[in-house]
Design an enzyme around this catalytic site. Sequence first.
Site, PDB file in Angstrom:
ATOM      1  N   CYS A 135      89.617  48.813  36.401  1.00  0.00           N
ATOM      2  CA  CYS A 135      88.367  47.880  36.182  1.00  0.00           C
ATOM      3  C   CYS A 135      88.978  46.928  35.487  1.00  0.00           C
ATOM      4  O   CYS A 135      89.319  47.234  34.165  1.00  0.00           O
ATOM      5  CB  CYS A 135      87.290  48.767  35.659  1.00  0.00           C
TER       6      CYS A 135
ATOM      7  N   CYS B 121      83.183  40.974  37.415  1.00  0.00           N
ATOM      8  CA  CYS B 121      84.159  41.976  38.115  1.00  0.00           C
ATOM      9  C   CYS B 121      85.579  41.297  37.588  1.00  0.00           C
ATOM     10  O   CYS B 121      85.783  40.407  38.357  1.00  0.00           O
ATOM     11  CB  CYS B 121      84.224  42.352  39.233  1.00  0.00           C
TER      12      CYS B 121
END
Length: 332
Positions: A232, A80
């Site tokens: 994201c 991430c």
Amino acid sequence: MAELLKVHGSMNQFFILDQDELASPLTDDQLTKLAIQLCDENNHILGGADGLLVVDHGTHTGVRGRMQVVNADGSRASMCGNGLRTVSRYLSEKYGKDDFVVQTRDVDLHVRRQPELAPGIPAFAVEISPVSFTPESLPYANLGHQRLLETAVPELAPQLKFTALSIPNPHLISFVSQDILDGPTLGQLGQFLNGDNPYFPDGVNVNFAHIDGENQLFVQTFERGVGFTNACGTGMSATSLAFVLTHPEDGHFDTPINVFNPGGMVKTIVHHDRQRYWVELIGNATVTAKLTVGDSMLQSDQLTATDFKIDQTNEQDYYDQFVKTVVSQRHQ
């Protein structure tokens, strides 16, 4: 007592838990239950989050620490990017280092502190890699192509072209008009490909991007295991790589790209060296609150906000002002 942090990168919200600071580390099942409870906005723990970032000392030498990513639904992500920036800040402040390596599930990644994005907004640059274009790395099947690179895929959507790559999370990318970006297609496609479908058996992160100009994008992501997110990190990195590969008149290697998103803005720099692609992701690492709770409560099945002592910071005020400036900058 255990301490957690509520953090965000481009308003991609997380809780951070340092397992090394606990008397007894939580098991994988306990971390899954904890993540689901913390991230559920109905539990009213600071509005929930997109995931839980679990930190420890790592499993081999040469790293300052390790990050594990537990999504809001309890599933695991290999990486991430937005979360890595916040973990990098945490480890930087814990150990007094500004340039080091963090272990993630699949690869060790170089991170370094950057000058503040704006007053009161700490920033970090993090390496996003490795990159693969093979269908096995995502995986996908039944689409009639061994590689998707600005390719028409009528099975997915009419009149759109798609690029697919892993970085290392799997991403599907389409450059679209503002009308398509504002419409329902992204949500419909994201839900379909992250449910039972014949094309992406493990699901996929779906990114729609609008080219605002030279080295400038707006990216919206439907994230696997989460749904729509404000940003994201691996999605913006994957989209930046697809941008310079498929639209070289607008996107350039080794040059900062402004990537706007619903949560603000980051910068990316796409590199190619010795047949290897990688992306630098540069953006905020904001701490909005510190939470204290008894160690035993981390194993509870009924966590609520009343179980925590919560100390808010003032960092969100600085970030909100930054976002106002960013929105104005995009529309100039």
